[in-house]
Structure formats: C-alpha cells, structure tokens
Design a protein around this motif. Sequence first.
Motif, PDB file in Angstrom:
ATOM      1  N   ASN A 173       9.570   7.584   2.038  1.00  0.00           N
ATOM      2  CA  ASN A 173      10.463   6.823   1.171  1.00  0.00           C
ATOM      3  C   ASN A 173      11.749   6.418   1.882  1.00  0.00           C
ATOM      4  O   ASN A 173      12.473   5.544   1.397  1.00  0.00           O
ATOM      5  N   VAL A 184       0.772   3.898   2.298  1.00  0.00           N
ATOM      6  CA  VAL A 184       1.692   3.127   3.136  1.00  0.00           C
ATOM      7  C   VAL A 184       0.918   2.345   4.196  1.00  0.00           C
ATOM      8  O   VAL A 184       1.193   1.168   4.439  1.00  0.00           O
ATOM      9  N   GLU A 213      -0.881  -1.060   3.307  1.00  0.00           N
ATOM     10  CA  GLU A 213      -0.175  -2.338   3.219  1.00  0.00           C
ATOM     11  C   GLU A 213      -0.585  -3.270   4.356  1.00  0.00           C
ATOM     12  O   GLU A 213      -0.371  -4.483   4.278  1.00  0.00           O
ATOM     13  N   SER A 225       3.734  -2.663  -3.205  1.00  0.00           N
ATOM     14  CA  SER A 225       3.874  -2.810  -1.754  1.00  0.00           C
ATOM     15  C   SER A 225       4.927  -3.846  -1.414  1.00  0.00           C
ATOM     16  O   SER A 225       5.714  -3.676  -0.469  1.00  0.00           O
ATOM     17  N   ARG A 230       8.339  -2.297  -1.894  1.00  0.00           N
ATOM     18  CA  ARG A 230       8.664  -1.357  -0.821  1.00  0.00           C
ATOM     19  C   ARG A 230       9.043  -2.105   0.459  1.00  0.00           C
ATOM     20  O   ARG A 230       9.959  -1.700   1.171  1.00  0.00           O
ATOM     21  N   ARG A 231       8.345  -3.203   0.744  1.00  0.00           N
ATOM     22  CA  ARG A 231       8.684  -3.981   1.944  1.00  0.00           C
ATOM     23  C   ARG A 231      10.061  -4.613   1.825  1.00  0.00           C
ATOM     24  O   ARG A 231      10.821  -4.655   2.793  1.00  0.00           O
ATOM     25  N   THR A 285      13.708   2.804   0.108  1.00  0.00           N
ATOM     26  CA  THR A 285      13.014   3.040  -1.149  1.00  0.00           C
ATOM     27  C   THR A 285      13.645   4.174  -1.939  1.00  0.00           C
ATOM     28  O   THR A 285      13.863   4.067  -3.152  1.00  0.00           O
ATOM     29  N   VAL A 316      15.150   2.272  -5.280  1.00  0.00           N
ATOM     30  CA  VAL A 316      14.327   2.256  -6.484  1.00  0.00           C
ATOM     31  C   VAL A 316      15.110   2.640  -7.742  1.00  0.00           C
ATOM     32  O   VAL A 316      14.982   1.974  -8.778  1.00  0.00           O
ATOM     33  N   LEU A 348       6.445   3.966  -7.161  1.00  0.00           N
ATOM     34  CA  LEU A 348       7.112   3.485  -5.954  1.00  0.00           C
ATOM     35  C   LEU A 348       7.536   4.632  -5.063  1.00  0.00           C
ATOM     36  O   LEU A 348       7.460   4.553  -3.843  1.00  0.00           O
ATOM     37  N   LEU A 349       7.979   5.719  -5.680  1.00  0.00           N
ATOM     38  CA  LEU A 349       8.436   6.886  -4.931  1.00  0.00           C
ATOM     39  C   LEU A 349       7.316   7.881  -4.663  1.00  0.00           C
ATOM     40  O   LEU A 349       7.574   8.966  -4.124  1.00  0.00           O
TER      41      LEU A 349
END
Length: 293
Positions: free
Chosen positions: A162, A207, A210, A260, A263-264, A270, A274, A287-288
């Motif tokens: 994260n 991760v 992606e 994704s 996050r990018r 993140t 978030v 997300l986390l």
Amino acid sequence: MKALRLSPSSRRHERSAGSAGSSLFSLNHQLCLELDLCVHSPPPSPQPLTDVSMIVTLKALPLTDSCACQRIGQWLGHHDSAKECSTCDLEEEISELSAPTSLLVVRGALGKGDFEAAMQLAATLLQAGADPDETDPEGRTLLSHSVQHLDDSAALTRLLLNSGASVWHRGGTGVPDHSPFTWLLRALILRRRFENCDLTLEMLARVMGERPAQMKAHVLRVMFRHARCPKVLGPIFKRIKEVVSVYWTNAPSLQYSCLSAIRRRLAGRTAHGVPLLGLPPSLKRSLLMQDLF
C-alpha cells in the motif's frame, strides 16, 4: 515519528565528519547521538521514554551495532553482553557501507519473529519518508524479506504494498532475481508444503495482476528455474498457479479494473490517499486489501 533533530553533541560529530560523513549517518547512529547515548558523552540520568514509535524503533535495533549498541541496550534495560564501543567516529561507518540504514532496520525485528514490532517500525519510517524500494547489499527490498515469512508477516507485506513497494525484479540482466514472488516461492520450497501463505500470495497476485502479461512471464520463468523434485514440489507449484493464473487467463472484472486504476493514480500513496477519497467503506477495504484479513 518526528524527524530527528540533532542534539549539540551530534552536531559536533556531524561537523567533524564533514559533508560526506553526515550524509552516511545510519539510523542507529542518529538515535544514539540524539539521545546523547554516545560512548564519548557522559551517560545521561535515566529518563522515561514516552514516544511509542521511538521505543519500537530502539527495540528493533540490534545490540551489536557499532556505537549505539551499548548505551541503547542500557537505556532499554538489556543486560546482554554487547560489543564494547571504543570509538564513534564515522570513518568506520563510511567503510562499512553494507550496514543497513533507513527502512532496512526492520529486518532485525523480522529476524527475531517480532512481526508486530516490524510492522509498527516500518509504518513509522514510511511516514517519515523512507523509500519502500530501498535495497540491501544483496539487492533485496524489505518486501522480499517480508514475504519470506509468509502470512506471519502479512500485515507488513500489506503495508509495504500500500506504500508503493514494487513487486517486480528490480535488477538488470545477469543480476540474481530478488523479486518478492521469487522469495515467496523459495520459502514454500523450503517448507515443502503449501500452507500459511494464502494472504501473502493473494496480495502479490492482486498487484502483479495489473500487468497480466508481465506477471505470466515472470511467474512461469521463476517456477521453471526452481522446478526440482516434481513429486514433492509439483502440488505446491500447481496450487500457486491455480491462484495466480486467474489474473492472466480471465478478463479482469470491472471492479478490479477500477480499483487498479485508482491504485495507479495514487502512485504509491494508497495507504494515505484512500482515506481521503470519500469512498464507501467496502471499496476502501478492497483498495487497501483489508478485505482479505
């Protein structure tokens, strides 16, 4: 943890060491000087430490480190026989560039199996601006050390991911592969069984997924290089492939694509970004990667 402000004694050491030496201060040395625990200074009268992050940081430091070992050990009430320091000038530190600094001091807590302390220390250092992709002399990042402990260190692995830690091999051609997936696979090979790794493997897969094409090439290449004893390792490799191949064989869901993309855009922020997005709690947890725990 607040940024360290050097005490008068530490500033004298910094001036005497010059600009080159000051840039090479290890975290241990800074803490030692900041608390006036240097062996060249009079020992201070015991004062209680109230900063929890500082206590965690100090407890994670190995007692055998030059300069800081004896006084920091005494401060924490350790009575182990530590190496006596005869000098605290920076010439020795400059010559020993392999000494861990910054985020890499967390390896000490991992080695002791104190995973909660390792996670708290890493969180403190990351908040202070530590580089999540800093490498040790072997070329390994802290994430590769964390995944080696499988799900015992899942909280630290999640924190690093994260915070933007890379899941890919960062060396060039001819450099040993120290990617996190490589070290996760090696840990499972040593155990000769697939267990206590579901959280870690799924977080890495999320991760890596992606970039499905790069993920497929990397995973298959690493597994091929470590393909030995098919009767023993075959079931382990099969189970790993069942988990990770989903990300390159099936079209990603709309939810995964959206997560994704977020996050990018956060680009390694993140953990801090978030909570500021105003998203529903369920999306924040995804997300986390908190939905896995």
